[in-house]
Design a protein around this motif. Sequence first.
Motif, short mmCIF file in Angstrom:
data_model
loop_
_atom_site.label_atom_id
_atom_site.label_comp_id
_atom_site.label_asym_id
_atom_site.label_seq_id
_atom_site.Cartn_x
_atom_site.Cartn_y
_atom_site.Cartn_z
N ILE A 237 -4.07 0.55 -1.94
CA ILE A 237 -3.51 -0.75 -1.61
C ILE A 237 -2.49 -0.52 -0.50
O ILE A 237 -1.52 0.23 -0.68
CB ILE A 237 -2.83 -1.41 -2.82
CG1 ILE A 237 -3.81 -1.52 -4.00
CG2 ILE A 237 -2.28 -2.78 -2.43
CD1 ILE A 237 -5.03 -2.36 -3.74
N ASN A 238 -2.74 -1.13 0.64
CA ASN A 238 -1.88 -0.94 1.82
C ASN A 238 -1.66 0.54 2.13
O ASN A 238 -0.57 0.97 2.51
CB ASN A 238 -0.53 -1.65 1.62
CG ASN A 238 -0.68 -3.14 1.42
OD1 ASN A 238 -1.57 -3.76 1.99
ND2 ASN A 238 0.18 -3.73 0.61
N GLY A 239 -2.74 1.32 1.94
CA GLY A 239 -2.70 2.73 2.28
C GLY A 239 -2.27 3.66 1.17
O GLY A 239 -2.37 4.88 1.29
N ASP A 240 -1.76 3.13 0.04
CA ASP A 240 -1.28 3.96 -1.06
C ASP A 240 -2.33 4.06 -2.16
O ASP A 240 -2.95 3.06 -2.54
CB ASP A 240 0.00 3.38 -1.67
CG ASP A 240 1.15 3.36 -0.68
OD1 ASP A 240 1.09 4.12 0.30
OD2 ASP A 240 2.09 2.59 -0.90
N VAL A 241 -2.53 5.27 -2.68
CA VAL A 241 -3.42 5.46 -3.83
C VAL A 241 -2.77 4.82 -5.04
O VAL A 241 -1.63 5.11 -5.39
CB VAL A 241 -3.66 6.96 -4.09
CG1 VAL A 241 -4.50 7.15 -5.36
CG2 VAL A 241 -4.36 7.61 -2.90
N ILE A 242 -3.50 3.92 -5.71
CA ILE A 242 -2.98 3.21 -6.87
C ILE A 242 -3.90 3.44 -8.06
O ILE A 242 -5.11 3.25 -7.97
CB ILE A 242 -2.86 1.69 -6.59
CG1 ILE A 242 -1.93 1.43 -5.40
CG2 ILE A 242 -2.36 0.96 -7.84
CD1 ILE A 242 -0.50 1.83 -5.61
N THR A 243 -3.31 3.83 -9.19
CA THR A 243 -4.09 4.02 -10.42
C THR A 243 -3.62 3.10 -11.54
O THR A 243 -4.19 3.10 -12.62
CB THR A 243 -3.98 5.48 -10.90
OG1 THR A 243 -2.60 5.81 -11.11
CG2 THR A 243 -4.58 6.45 -9.89
#
Length: 300
Positions: free
Chosen positions: A50-56
Motif C-alpha cells: 500500500i503506497n509502496g509499503d509491504v502490509i500484512t
Amino acid sequence: MNKKSMPANQELKRYKIEKDSELFKYLIEFFSSKKKPLLKSIMGGGQIRINGDVITQFNHPLKKGDTMEINWSKPSKKVKLQKLNIIYEDQDLIVIEKEAGLLSVASLKEKKKNAVQILKEHVEAVDPNSRVYIIHRLEREASGILLFAKSKKVQELLQNSWEDYVIDRKYVAVVEGKVKQANGTLKNYLRSNKNNRVFVVDTPNNATEAISHFHVLKQSNAYSMLEFRLNTGFKNQIRVQMAHFGHPVTGDKKYTAKKNPLGRVALHANLIELKHPITGEHLKFELVPPSNFRNLVAKA
C-alpha cells in the motif's frame, strides 16, 4: 515483499483504492471471485503493498486514492515451524511470529530448541552454508514479531544503528484492572539483580531510566488491553513498569499478577516498521492482537 525475493513469473498488478475501507474487507469486496484463503495467503506472504509499503495487517486502514500493488502469483505456503511462523524472508532478513514460551536464543539452563536453532535448520535445508543471527530479543514469556539476520553484516548494521533503521515498534498487553487514564507515560529507573529479576528503584545510581508510552485499546470490568511504544528497551520493561503502576500484565506471576486466564504472560510484540538495511526498502509488519487477548477484554 522484497523485489529480489519475488518469483520470476510474478503477476504484479497496480490498483487505485476507490473508497475508504479496511484492507481485507476491501479485498473481499473488490476481488469477490477470489477465494478468501487465497487472499489471506497473499496478505500473509507479504505480496501486497500500500503506497509502496509491504502490509500484512488485515485491518490496515485504506484511504480513497491510495495505491495498492498485488503480486497475484501463487504464493508460497506460509512457513510454519516449531513454535514460530516465518512471515517474511529474503536473502538478508527473516521476520517471524514467535509463540510464547520459546526462547529467542540459547540459554545454558535450557535444553529445548530456541528460535535461532529452529531457523538455522530451516535455512540450512536450502543451503548448508547459511547462517542465522539474532538482531534483537523477545522475552520468552512474550509472543510476537522478531527479526533475524542472515549475515553478520546485516546483524551489525541493525544492532549498531538500530534507531537509523527501525522506524516504529509496538507491543500489546492485557493488564489486570481498569486503567483510568486513556493515555500515559511511565518513567522509572530500573535495575536487575543477580537472579535476573528487574525492579524499580528511586535513584539513577546503577540503574537505567526506562520510558514507555501507552494508550488503552479496550477494557472489560477486570482487564485492560493497552498498546505500548517504548523509548527504551530494558529487560522486562513493560512487565515491571505496569506492576509498579498497579496494573500487572495478567499471567505474569513473576511481577505480581494475581490471575492467569490465558495460561501465559499476556504480552505480544504486534508491530515493527523498518528500513531494509541493504535495499533501503520500507517494510512494515503488523499482527492484530491475539484473539484470546481480544476475547478477554470483550467479557463484561
